[in-house]
Write an enzyme that holds these catalytic residues in place. Structure first.
Site, short mmCIF file in Angstrom:
data_model
loop_
_atom_site.label_atom_id
_atom_site.label_comp_id
_atom_site.label_asym_id
_atom_site.label_seq_id
_atom_site.Cartn_x
_atom_site.Cartn_y
_atom_site.Cartn_z
N GLY A 47 32.69 -0.72 -83.73
CA GLY A 47 33.99 -0.32 -84.25
C GLY A 47 33.86 0.24 -85.64
O GLY A 47 33.41 1.36 -85.81
N TYR A 48 34.27 -0.53 -86.63
CA TYR A 48 34.27 -0.10 -88.03
C TYR A 48 35.06 1.19 -88.21
O TYR A 48 34.59 2.14 -88.83
CB TYR A 48 32.84 0.08 -88.56
CG TYR A 48 32.06 -1.20 -88.66
CD1 TYR A 48 32.27 -2.07 -89.72
CD2 TYR A 48 31.11 -1.53 -87.72
CE1 TYR A 48 31.55 -3.25 -89.83
CE2 TYR A 48 30.39 -2.70 -87.81
CZ TYR A 48 30.61 -3.56 -88.86
OH TYR A 48 29.90 -4.72 -88.96
N HIS A 49 36.27 1.21 -87.66
CA HIS A 49 37.12 2.38 -87.82
C HIS A 49 38.57 2.04 -87.49
O HIS A 49 38.86 0.97 -86.96
CB HIS A 49 36.64 3.54 -86.93
CG HIS A 49 36.77 3.27 -85.47
ND1 HIS A 49 35.76 2.72 -84.73
CD2 HIS A 49 37.80 3.48 -84.61
CE1 HIS A 49 36.15 2.59 -83.47
NE2 HIS A 49 37.39 3.04 -83.37
N ALA A 50 39.46 2.96 -87.84
CA ALA A 50 40.86 2.92 -87.44
C ALA A 50 41.18 4.30 -86.86
O ALA A 50 40.37 5.23 -86.98
CB ALA A 50 41.76 2.64 -88.65
#
Length: 132
Positions: A47-50
């Site tokens: 992930g590590y995102h929006a």
């Protein structure tokens, strides 16, 4: 926070179980893309995102994993370990997935096709965008 657990109705008998995913019934948006993650190594975080506009429903079809979700004001940690539940994640929620069980299959339904420009991959930039 703009997340919700969606109950997914199970149908079954002595032959097994079935869950139908239907736009407008248990999936609150038109599904444009489906993908799934599996064979995620021990200790790996994803992930590590929006997303600026994308909405998603995540379902642990098999096994389990954890989500760290952050809207810039509040952080929550959720374990997905039930294929009869979907995790609805609206836009502008930072997400990290971790602690995948060895047998985890995480399926994600999205309301848009892949578009790199919709991603926010820098946490400091995300915090600026949400006004924190």
């Amino acid at each position: 926070m703009k997340i919700h657990i969606l109950p997914l109705q199970t149908h079954g008998d002595d032959r097994g179980s079935l869950i139908a995913l239907e736009e407008g019934k248990n999936i609150p948006f038109p599904v444009k893309r489906v993908y799934y993650m599996f064979n995620t190594g021990e200790g790996v975080r994803r992930g590590y995102h929006a997303h600026k506009t994308l909405k998603q429903v995540a379902i642990a079809v098999r096994g389990s994993c954890r989500f760290l979700l952050d809207d810039g004001r509040e952080k929550i940690d959720i374990t997905l370990d039930n294929p009869c539940q979907g995790l609805l994640i609206e836009s502008f929620i930072w997400r990290e997935m971790y602690d995948f069980s060895p047998d985890c299959v995480l399926m994600v339904l999205a309301d848009q096709l892949y578009e790199e420009g919709d991603y926010v991959r820098d946490y400091a930039q995300f915090m600026d965008m949400v006004g924190q």
